[in-house]
Design an enzyme around this catalytic site. Structure first.
Site, PDB file in Angstrom:
ATOM      1  N   LYS A 101      -1.566  -0.630  16.633  1.00  0.00           N
ATOM      2  CA  LYS A 101      -1.603   0.790  16.248  1.00  0.00           C
ATOM      3  C   LYS A 101      -2.340   0.947  14.922  1.00  0.00           C
ATOM      4  CE  LYS A 101       2.881   2.143  18.255  1.00  0.00           C
ATOM      5  NZ  LYS A 101       2.416   3.216  19.134  1.00  0.00           N
ATOM      6  N   ARG A 147       7.833   0.659  28.671  1.00  0.00           N
ATOM      7  CA  ARG A 147       8.007   0.679  30.132  1.00  0.00           C
ATOM      8  C   ARG A 147       8.188  -0.731  30.688  1.00  0.00           C
ATOM      9  NH1 ARG A 147       2.396   3.784  30.697  1.00  0.00           N
ATOM     10  NH2 ARG A 147       3.106   4.436  28.634  1.00  0.00           N
TER      11      ARG A 147
HETATM   12  N1  BES Z   1       6.636   3.752  20.901  1.00  0.00           N
HETATM   13  C1  BES Z   1       5.448   4.340  21.401  1.00  0.00           C
HETATM   14  C2  BES Z   1       5.601   5.817  21.693  1.00  0.00           C
HETATM   15  C3  BES Z   1       5.878   6.712  20.513  1.00  0.00           C
HETATM   16  C4  BES Z   1       4.852   7.430  19.940  1.00  0.00           C
HETATM   17  C5  BES Z   1       7.148   6.887  20.042  1.00  0.00           C
HETATM   18  C6  BES Z   1       5.100   8.275  18.897  1.00  0.00           C
HETATM   19  C7  BES Z   1       7.395   7.725  18.996  1.00  0.00           C
HETATM   20  C8  BES Z   1       6.380   8.425  18.438  1.00  0.00           C
HETATM   21  C9  BES Z   1       5.027   3.660  22.702  1.00  0.00           C
HETATM   22  O1  BES Z   1       5.376   2.322  22.829  1.00  0.00           O
HETATM   23  C10 BES Z   1       3.539   3.724  22.759  1.00  0.00           C
HETATM   24  O2  BES Z   1       2.926   3.171  21.911  1.00  0.00           O
HETATM   25  N2  BES Z   1       3.007   4.435  23.749  1.00  0.00           N
HETATM   26  C11 BES Z   1       1.612   4.613  23.888  1.00  0.00           C
HETATM   27  C12 BES Z   1       1.263   4.486  25.344  1.00  0.00           C
HETATM   28  C13 BES Z   1      -0.195   4.377  25.604  1.00  0.00           C
HETATM   29  C14 BES Z   1      -0.722   3.037  25.090  1.00  0.00           C
HETATM   30  C15 BES Z   1      -0.437   4.501  27.092  1.00  0.00           C
HETATM   31  C16 BES Z   1       1.258   6.005  23.367  1.00  0.00           C
HETATM   32  O3  BES Z   1       2.068   6.922  23.521  1.00  0.00           O
HETATM   33  O4  BES Z   1       0.217   6.135  22.769  1.00  0.00           O
HETATM   34 ZN    ZN Z   2       3.977   0.994  21.951  1.00  0.00          ZN
END
Ligand code: BES
Ligand code: ZN
Ligand code: ZN
Length: 503
Positions: free
Chosen positions: A282, A356
């Site tokens: 990230k 997931r």
């Molecule tokens: N933990 C994150 C989702 C999240 C985002 C939680 C903002 C709280 C606040 C999750 O694991 C994630 O990173 N999801 C990605 C999925 C994508 C790679 C398809 C996302 O939401 O960007």
């Molecule tokens: Zn994630």
């Protein structure tokens, strides 16, 4: 914080602060119409103490508006706080919960340690009203600044709820008991979520769950990497393999006294104690927030804590899949293929779509343990916040009856969830060219839905609800009734959903 019920007139209670609720009886839509403020009490003493200030028109009784009177005449309390509930006849128990929270949070920064709240004598069901006030004030007592060395302990020592004569005593007592149990469990979840990644590893989360289970008489097992390998949880393991912190598979079981033969409720939580994104790392801006990526898991631990005390006549299994998502030489890579516990093969497109993966194995395992109904909670996607903003969390269901139970539960909990679709047309999005499925959608569109579609692959035909709480698990700013930081969303609704299936 201690809470109690008082069965005597509010005017006769010695207290640092007495809160009473008010509405505007002038329900005309005309903005210039003069407000006609009424206190929701049958006590003349209270009405008299407030009559002058209410006649001035400076207090409109808007929702959560406050007005403070010192040394109110004729009352034993040192201060009288009037809290608005909006237009007469419109306020719901959820508005009352917030208004009670507003009263408690009004007291906190002023160093007031004991608060008395007069339950409204009219307009509300006794049990719902007392429960809402108990919940609102307990939830309001939580603040997240625990690591500040200059922190002043502003916690409230006691909240006394004055029960009007018209209320049934037993109903008030039930409302009080349930409200305190549920709200304290919500705060317990918030305490877990508030801890940073270095102080809330999967192992620590496991020991916190075990400690809680011991205190409240639940069975609890915490397994490590060996068990994941033994169960062939290839999806769950793939997330934890890049971290030096071992994963924890937390299994909590509640069995009602005398056993139960009906449905078995399976509660499955995402417990990513820190989500860096892994190799699909990230951006650094805002990454510190990813310590709350275990909020779904914490919600399940909090719900089990409440269930252990409310003792519904139904078996409940709580499964939390805890891991740290890290990049390293051992981390999984985009393109890797993982075999889930169910036997399905998964192509990893993005290692940041890890929630997931852990849930896939958690859901399958809960079914294997005998769950006939499933609910999962997860901070799963940023996309859910794009879709619904930070007002409603997302709920997905493969079964209308299970959803109806949840919708009824929301009436009690006051939490806001909005249903989003899981339909086969979306499955196309997670089709992989070399495996059964891939872990992200082919496009960014409908990202919360494609995540739900992925989970659906692992529940098969078991009635199932998926709660995506990513947008609401962390509050960025204070509200008058709740502190910024972890919200504890989910706990109250999950508990009510489970109870709705009990005999
Ligand atoms: N933990 C994150 C989702 C999240 C985002 C939680 C903002 C709280 C606040 C999750 O694991 C994630 O990173 N999801 C990605 C999925 C994508 C790679 C398809 C996302 O939401 O960007
Ligand atoms: Zn994630
Ligand atoms: Zn995550």
């Amino acid at each position: 914080m201690k809470t109690e019920l008082l069965f005597k007139p509010a005017a006769a209670v010695s207290s640092e602060l007495l809160a009473v609720f008010a509405v505007d009886n002038n329900t005309s839509k005309d903005k210039d119409a003069k407000p006609d403020i009424a206190l929701l009490t049958s006590e003349d003493g209270l009405k008299k103490a407030a009559s002058f200030v209410l006649s001035t028109g400076e207090f409109k009784a808007d929702a959560n508006e406050t007005l403070l009177l010192h040394a109110p005449e004729g009352l034993k309390a040192a201060r009288l706080l009037i809290v608005g509930l909006g237009k007469a006849g419109k306020a719901t128990p959820h508005d009352l919960r917030k208004a009670a929270g507003t009263a408690a949070r009004f007291a906190k920064p002023r160093g007031i340690k004991s608060v008395t709240i007069a339950a409204p004598a009219t307009g509300f069901d006794a049990q719902m009203a007392v429960r809402a006030i108990a919940e609102g004030s307990v939830v309001a007592d939580f603040d997240s600044d625990t690591y500040r060395t200059d922190r002043k302990d502003r916690s409230i020592e006691s909240v006394s709820i004055v029960v009007p004569e018209s209320f049934d005593k037993a109903a008030a007592e039930t409302g009080h008991r349930e409200g305190v149990i549920v709200a304290e469990s919500q705060n317990f979840a918030r305490t877990l979520i508030n801890e940073p990644g270095n102080r809330m590893t999967p192992t620590i989360l496991g020991s916190k769950a075990a400690e809680m289970a011991k205190e409240f008489g639940l069975k609890c097992e915490v397994y490590g990497a060996d068990k994941l390998h033994e169960l062939k949880m290839g999806a769950f393991w793939s997330v934890s393999q890049g971290s030096d912190e071992p994963p924890a598979l937390i299994v909590m079981t509640y069995e009602p006294e005398g056993g139960a033969s009906g449905p078995v409720m399976g509660l499955v939580g995402k417990g990513i104690t820190f989500d860096t994104g892994g190799i699909s790392i990230k951006p650094s801006e805002g990454m510190e927030k990813m310590k709350y990526d275990m909020a779904g898991g914490a919600a399940m631990i909090g719900a089990m804590r409440a269930i252990a005390q409310l003792k519904p006549k139904i078996k409940v299994i709580g499964v939390v899949c805890a891991a740290e998502n890290m990049p390293s030489g051992k981390a999984q890579k985009p393109g890797d293929i993982q075999i889930a516990m169910s036997g399905k093969s998964i192509e990893i497109i993005n290692t940041d779509a890890e929630g997931r993966l852990v849930l896939a194995d958690g859901l399958h395992y809960a079914r294997q343990l005998g769950a006939t109904h499933l609910i999962d909670a997860a901070t799963l996607t940023g996309a859910v916040a794009i879709a619904l903003g930070q007002i409603n969390a997302g709920v997905f269901a493969n079964d209308n009856d299970a959803f109806q139970h949840f919708s009824n539960a929301l009436e009690v909990s006051g939490e806001k969830f909005w249903r989003l679709p899981v339909e086969d047309e979306y499955r196309e999005q997670i089709r992989s060219s070399i495996a059964d499925i891939q872990n992200t959608g082919q496009t960014r569109y409908g990202g919360a839905i494609t995540a739900a579609m992925f989970l659906k692959e692992f529940v098969e035909d078991t009635p199932w609800l998926h709660l995506d709480i990513a947008g609401l698990a962390w509050l960025d700013a204070d509200k008058s009734w709740i502190a910024r930081g972890p919200s504890g969303i989910g706990v109250r609704s999950i508990v009510e959903w489970v109870r709705s299936y009990a005999d």
